[in-house]
Structure formats: structure tokens, C-alpha cells
Design a protein around this motif. Structure first.
Motif, PDB file in Angstrom:
ATOM      1  N   THR A 144       0.643  -1.339   0.265  1.00  0.00           N
ATOM      2  CA  THR A 144       0.112   0.242  -0.341  1.00  0.00           C
ATOM      3  C   THR A 144       0.873   1.219  -0.145  1.00  0.00           C
ATOM      4  OG1 THR A 144      -0.234   0.083   2.258  1.00  0.00           O
ATOM      5  CG2 THR A 144      -1.449  -1.276   1.357  1.00  0.00           C
ATOM      6  N   ILE A 145       0.457   2.313  -0.399  1.00  0.00           N
ATOM      7  CA  ILE A 145       0.801   3.947  -0.682  1.00  0.00           C
ATOM      8  C   ILE A 145       1.307   4.439   1.044  1.00  0.00           C
ATOM      9  CG2 ILE A 145       0.052   5.911  -1.707  1.00  0.00           C
ATOM     10  CD1 ILE A 145      -0.863   4.850  -3.318  1.00  0.00           C
ATOM     11  N   TYR A 146       0.420   3.893   1.711  1.00  0.00           N
ATOM     12  CA  TYR A 146       0.459   4.433   3.313  1.00  0.00           C
ATOM     13  C   TYR A 146       1.898   3.940   3.749  1.00  0.00           C
ATOM     14  CZ  TYR A 146      -2.968   0.658   4.094  1.00  0.00           C
ATOM     15  OH  TYR A 146      -3.751  -0.245   4.546  1.00  0.00           O
ATOM     16  N   GLN A 147       2.061   2.281   3.663  1.00  0.00           N
ATOM     17  CA  GLN A 147       2.802   1.957   4.408  1.00  0.00           C
ATOM     18  C   GLN A 147       4.526   2.560   3.340  1.00  0.00           C
ATOM     19  OE1 GLN A 147       1.629  -2.520   2.835  1.00  0.00           O
ATOM     20  NE2 GLN A 147       0.878  -2.478   5.153  1.00  0.00           N
ATOM     21  N   SER A 148       4.641   2.972   2.416  1.00  0.00           N
ATOM     22  CA  SER A 148       5.623   3.115   1.586  1.00  0.00           C
ATOM     23  C   SER A 148       5.617   4.466   2.821  1.00  0.00           C
ATOM     24  CB  SER A 148       5.523   3.592   0.210  1.00  0.00           C
ATOM     25  OG  SER A 148       5.055   1.317  -0.482  1.00  0.00           O
ATOM     26  N   LEU A 149       4.922   5.141   2.864  1.00  0.00           N
ATOM     27  CA  LEU A 149       5.052   6.695   3.032  1.00  0.00           C
ATOM     28  C   LEU A 149       5.047   6.722   4.331  1.00  0.00           C
ATOM     29  CD1 LEU A 149       2.599   8.780   0.461  1.00  0.00           C
ATOM     30  CD2 LEU A 149       5.305   8.101   0.341  1.00  0.00           C
ATOM     31  N   GLY A 150       4.584   5.892   5.267  1.00  0.00           N
ATOM     32  CA  GLY A 150       5.114   5.270   7.077  1.00  0.00           C
ATOM     33  C   GLY A 150       3.979   6.750   7.897  1.00  0.00           C
ATOM     34  N   ILE A 151       2.481   6.719   6.632  1.00  0.00           N
ATOM     35  CA  ILE A 151       1.573   7.587   7.383  1.00  0.00           C
ATOM     36  C   ILE A 151      -0.013   7.097   7.094  1.00  0.00           C
ATOM     37  CG2 ILE A 151       2.606   9.231   6.018  1.00  0.00           C
ATOM     38  CD1 ILE A 151       0.543   8.883   3.858  1.00  0.00           C
ATOM     39  N   VAL A 155      -5.135   9.733   6.750  1.00  0.00           N
ATOM     40  CA  VAL A 155      -4.098  10.630   5.674  1.00  0.00           C
ATOM     41  C   VAL A 155      -4.359  10.914   3.839  1.00  0.00           C
ATOM     42  CG1 VAL A 155      -2.462  12.197   4.672  1.00  0.00           C
ATOM     43  CG2 VAL A 155      -2.451  11.347   7.269  1.00  0.00           C
ATOM     44  N   LEU A 156      -4.517   9.573   3.656  1.00  0.00           N
ATOM     45  CA  LEU A 156      -5.140   9.271   1.721  1.00  0.00           C
ATOM     46  C   LEU A 156      -6.514   9.714   1.837  1.00  0.00           C
ATOM     47  CD1 LEU A 156      -2.208   6.794   1.005  1.00  0.00           C
ATOM     48  CD2 LEU A 156      -2.398   9.255   0.798  1.00  0.00           C
ATOM     49  N   VAL A 157      -7.231   8.962   2.882  1.00  0.00           N
ATOM     50  CA  VAL A 157      -8.247   9.386   2.956  1.00  0.00           C
ATOM     51  C   VAL A 157      -8.952  10.922   2.428  1.00  0.00           C
ATOM     52  CG1 VAL A 157     -10.525   8.890   3.820  1.00  0.00           C
ATOM     53  CG2 VAL A 157      -9.512   7.105   4.294  1.00  0.00           C
ATOM     54  N   ALA A 158      -8.152  11.743   3.829  1.00  0.00           N
ATOM     55  CA  ALA A 158      -8.162  12.723   3.605  1.00  0.00           C
ATOM     56  C   ALA A 158      -8.468  13.252   2.124  1.00  0.00           C
ATOM     57  CB  ALA A 158      -8.270  13.942   4.727  1.00  0.00           C
ATOM     58  N   VAL A 159      -7.224  13.245   1.126  1.00  0.00           N
ATOM     59  CA  VAL A 159      -6.830  13.579   0.610  1.00  0.00           C
ATOM     60  C   VAL A 159      -8.019  13.232  -0.245  1.00  0.00           C
ATOM     61  CG1 VAL A 159      -4.412  14.103  -1.447  1.00  0.00           C
ATOM     62  CG2 VAL A 159      -4.111  14.037   1.143  1.00  0.00           C
ATOM     63  N   LEU A 160      -8.157  12.230  -0.774  1.00  0.00           N
ATOM     64  CA  LEU A 160      -8.684  11.665  -1.680  1.00  0.00           C
ATOM     65  C   LEU A 160     -10.168  12.433  -1.594  1.00  0.00           C
ATOM     66  CD1 LEU A 160     -10.091   9.276  -3.754  1.00  0.00           C
ATOM     67  CD2 LEU A 160     -10.492   7.738  -2.408  1.00  0.00           C
ATOM     68  N   LEU A 161     -11.023  12.551  -0.486  1.00  0.00           N
ATOM     69  CA  LEU A 161     -12.212  13.451  -0.270  1.00  0.00           C
ATOM     70  C   LEU A 161     -12.154  14.813  -0.172  1.00  0.00           C
ATOM     71  CD1 LEU A 161     -13.518  11.745   3.285  1.00  0.00           C
ATOM     72  CD2 LEU A 161     -13.706  10.964   1.098  1.00  0.00           C
ATOM     73  N   MET A 313      -8.214   0.527  -0.900  1.00  0.00           N
ATOM     74  CA  MET A 313      -7.553  -0.442   0.323  1.00  0.00           C
ATOM     75  C   MET A 313      -6.160   0.945   0.382  1.00  0.00           C
ATOM     76  SD  MET A 313      -8.214  -3.998  -1.291  1.00  0.00           S
ATOM     77  CE  MET A 313      -6.954  -4.380   0.700  1.00  0.00           C
ATOM     78  N   PHE A 314      -5.540   1.782  -1.179  1.00  0.00           N
ATOM     79  CA  PHE A 314      -4.776   2.841  -1.507  1.00  0.00           C
ATOM     80  C   PHE A 314      -3.431   1.907  -1.348  1.00  0.00           C
ATOM     81  CE2 PHE A 314      -7.577   5.688   0.996  1.00  0.00           C
ATOM     82  CZ  PHE A 314      -7.658   6.676   0.186  1.00  0.00           C
ATOM     83  N   SER A 315      -3.510   0.779  -2.475  1.00  0.00           N
ATOM     84  CA  SER A 315      -2.404  -0.335  -2.390  1.00  0.00           C
ATOM     85  C   SER A 315      -2.246   0.413  -4.442  1.00  0.00           C
ATOM     86  CB  SER A 315      -2.966  -1.729  -3.215  1.00  0.00           C
ATOM     87  OG  SER A 315      -3.690  -1.499  -4.313  1.00  0.00           O
TER      88      SER A 315
END
Length: 348
Positions: A144-151, A155-161, A313-315
Motif C-alpha cells: 500500500t501507498i501509506y505503508q511506503s510513506l509510513g503514514i 491521511v490518504l482518505v482525507a486527500v482523496l475526499l 485500499m490505497f494499494s
């Protein structure tokens, strides 16, 4: 519990048909008419599911983040591009092909048969080794993207929304051309369900909620996934050729339910009609269906598995696969649609 797959599929097919929710059209419009109306609607559906999945993980309801697909760059990009090219030839993506088949479109039946057949060939048949090779080539450490960024995923849900909200508001506040409408023949709920044109963004919210509901219902039935079309389609082909009953899982009932729901919606709204295309269209549908089965197998998912579920899932596979599918559709549009528009200005 397998019957819940049929019910979810029927609801999904009903909403797809009545809402005219076509992801192929969304991708095509980006290139042909420079219109992002339907692509934004897809992002609404992704956003609804993303909120739910993040909540499932945060509150320990379902560990959906544990089943995100590993990212194989070449397989995802090449497979996504092939799939995107194929859906334009077939005249519909995975779900679009199912719901149009339920409307009586014979070309979609040809596309559907070859989609399922080639998915089985590339997943468990003679080309399975090629799929295994590309799916294991260059796999990254984090899915997933958030695993790679360590966040946090939130955070990604908020950006997507934020992006989806701005995009939707921009589309909904644009001036609209007046449209001729016929006086309603039905009243009340019947008018809303079977006659009135559905708003794409309301349709997208409903699709997102159905996608979210699929997770616990499928999980309880022993299938640790949500909506999916390619795997179940491959299983149908496998069952029909081997008789292996173990292949008939919740996902198979789901895709069969799409046909049922679409047929009910089309019949009740007066849109069901058996339509036989010309031979050229049938050949394109067959080739498109075959490319869909091949591409989705390599990419690890179709416009639903990657474009709706893995993205929520932000994969990496989901988002890179989505971009590759859009590019593949654009390449096919440049070959099959744009020359026709240039040669016939009236077509535009």
C-alpha cells in the motif's frame, strides 16, 4: 451464506443498469470528449468505500488492509493497459459487460464468454505460468501507498475526499444544456426507480455502499475479499469445464446476481431488448473480451478489483493499474474512435 452473494450482485446489477454507470465510458470520455464527469463519479464510489475500509481497520471490524495485493509493476502496468484496450473494443468493462448482457445486448454475451474463458486460461489454464511469472517479477516490499510513506491510511482518505469533493462540486456547478424530457408514465417510487434518470453521483454513492457491504458478507462466506469480477468469471469457466463444485463460491453468485439485477432493472424500465450486432462488432467484442481476461489476470484485477476495490485500499496495484487502464482505453480510442470523428465532423 452464498445466497448473500446473489443478493449483493442483484443490487449491484440493478444500480449499474439504472444508473448507466459505465467505467469504460468514463475512461473513453477523458480522451474523446475531454469530459471527466463520469470519472469523477467513479472517484465518489472509491471514496465511499475508502472511508468504510479505513473504519473497518481502525476499529478492528475486518483487517482488510492485510489482503491488499502485492505490487508487481510490470504485470500491473502491462495487464492494466491490455485490459483498458480490451474494454473499449468490447464496448464495456467487466461490470459493464455483465449488466449490458442482462439488458439483452448479444455483443456483450460474446465479450463475456471470452472474458471468462481467457481469464481462466491465464489464471489456471495453459497461460497460467506466464501470469505467475509476471506477477512475481519485481514485487515491491510494501503493498500500500501509506505503508511506503509510513503514514496513516486516514491521511490518504482525507486527500482523496478533498480531491473528489472539489472535482464533484466543479462538475455539478457547471452550466448544463437543457434536455428534452417526456412526461412521466409512472408515479412515486416506480417513477424514481424505473423511469427517472439517475444522478451519476448518487449512483456512485450507492455503488460505494454496495462495495462496502460486500466485504463482511463475502468474508463470512469464507472469501476474504469484497467485490470482484475476474476471479469469479474465471471460476465459472473452470466449473463449466471441470465440474469442480469448489469453484462455485460467493464471488460466482455475485457475478450471476449482476445479470439477474440488470435484467430486472431493464425489464421493469422497458429497456430490455435482444439486440444482435453486425459481424464486425461481434468480432471486436470477442477480441476485446479475450484481452480483458488476459489483462485483468496479469494486472491482478479489472475496473472493479483494481479500479474500485484496490484503489479504496490505497494499494499501489490499484492506483497504478487504474492509470494503466485509462491509458489503454485512450490508445484504443485513438485507433477506433478518433479517426472516425476526424473523417466525419458531424460525428462529434
Amino acid at each position: 451464506m452464498l445466497i448473500t452473494g446473489l443478493l449483493v450482485g442483484a443490487a449491484f446489477g440493478f444500480v449499474l443498469q439504472r444508473g448507466r454507470f459505465c467505467i469504460t465510458g468514463a475512461f473513453r470520455d477523458v480522451w474523446v470528449s475531454k469530459n471527466s464527469w463520469w470519472l469523477a463519479a467513479l472517484f465518489v464510489a472509491i471514496s465511499v468505500q475508502a472511508i468504510g475500509l479505513a473504519a473497518f481497520n481502525t476499529f478492528g471490524i475486518l483487517p482488510t488492509d492485510s489482503v491488499a495485493s502485492a505490487f508487481a509493476p510490470f504485470a500491473t502496468i502491462a495487464g492494466g493497459f491490455i485490459f483498458g484496450f480490451g474494454i473499449l473494443m468490447a464496448g464495456g468493462c467487466a461490470t459493464g459487460t455483465y449488466y449490458r448482457a442482462g439488458e439483452g445486448l448479444v455483443g456483450s454475451w460474446f465479450a463475456l464468454i471470452f472474458y471468462a474463458l481467457f481469464a481462466a486460461m491465464f489464471k489456471t489454464g495453459p497461460f497460467a505460468q506466464s501470469t505467475a511469472f509476471v506477477r512475481n517479477w519485481g514485487v515491491t516490499e510494501n503493498a500500500t501507498i501509506y505503508q511506503s510513506l509510513g503514514i496513516s491510511a486516514w491521511v490518504l482518505v482525507a486527500v482523496l475526499l478533498a480531491v473528489t469533493g472539489w472535482w464533484t462540486y466543479r462538475n455539478l456547478t457547471r452550466p448544463k444544456l437543457p434536455m428534452a424530457t417526456l412526461p412521466p408514465e409512472k408515479t412515486g417510487v416506480a417513477h424514481l426507480l424505473f423511469e427517472k434518470a439517475w444522478n451519476p453521483y448518487i449512483t456512485a454513492i450507492l455503488i460505494g455502499l454496495i462495495a462496502l457491504a460486500a466485504w463482511p458478507l463475502s468474508w463470512v462466506a469464507g472469501r476474504k475479499w469484497g467485490l470482484g469480477i475476474t476471479g469469479p468469471s474465471s471460476n465459472i469457466a473452470g466449473y463449466l469445464t471441470t465440474g469442480n463444485v469448489e469453484l462455485v463460491d460467493w464471488g460466482v453468485f455475485l457475478v450471476l446476481g449482476i445479470l439477474v439485477g440488470s435484467f430486472i432493472a431493464a425489464k421493469a424500465s422497458g429497456e430490455f431488448k435482444v439486440r444482435v450486432p453486425d459481424s464486425k462488432t461481434i468480432v471486436k467484442s470477442i477480441i476485446g473480451g479475450a484481452l480483458m481476461g488476459w489483462g485483468a489476470s496479469w494486472a491482478g484485477g479489472c475496473t472493479i478489483g483494481n479500479g474500485l476495490v484496490e484503489t479504496s485500499m490505497f494499494s499501489w496495484q490499484g492506483w497504478i493499474g487504474l492509470i494503466a487502464m485509462i491509458l489503454g482505453t485512450g490508445a484504443a480510442a485513438k485507433i477506433f474512435i478518433m479517426p472516425r470523428k476526424v473523417g466525419n465532423p458531424a460525428a462529434s
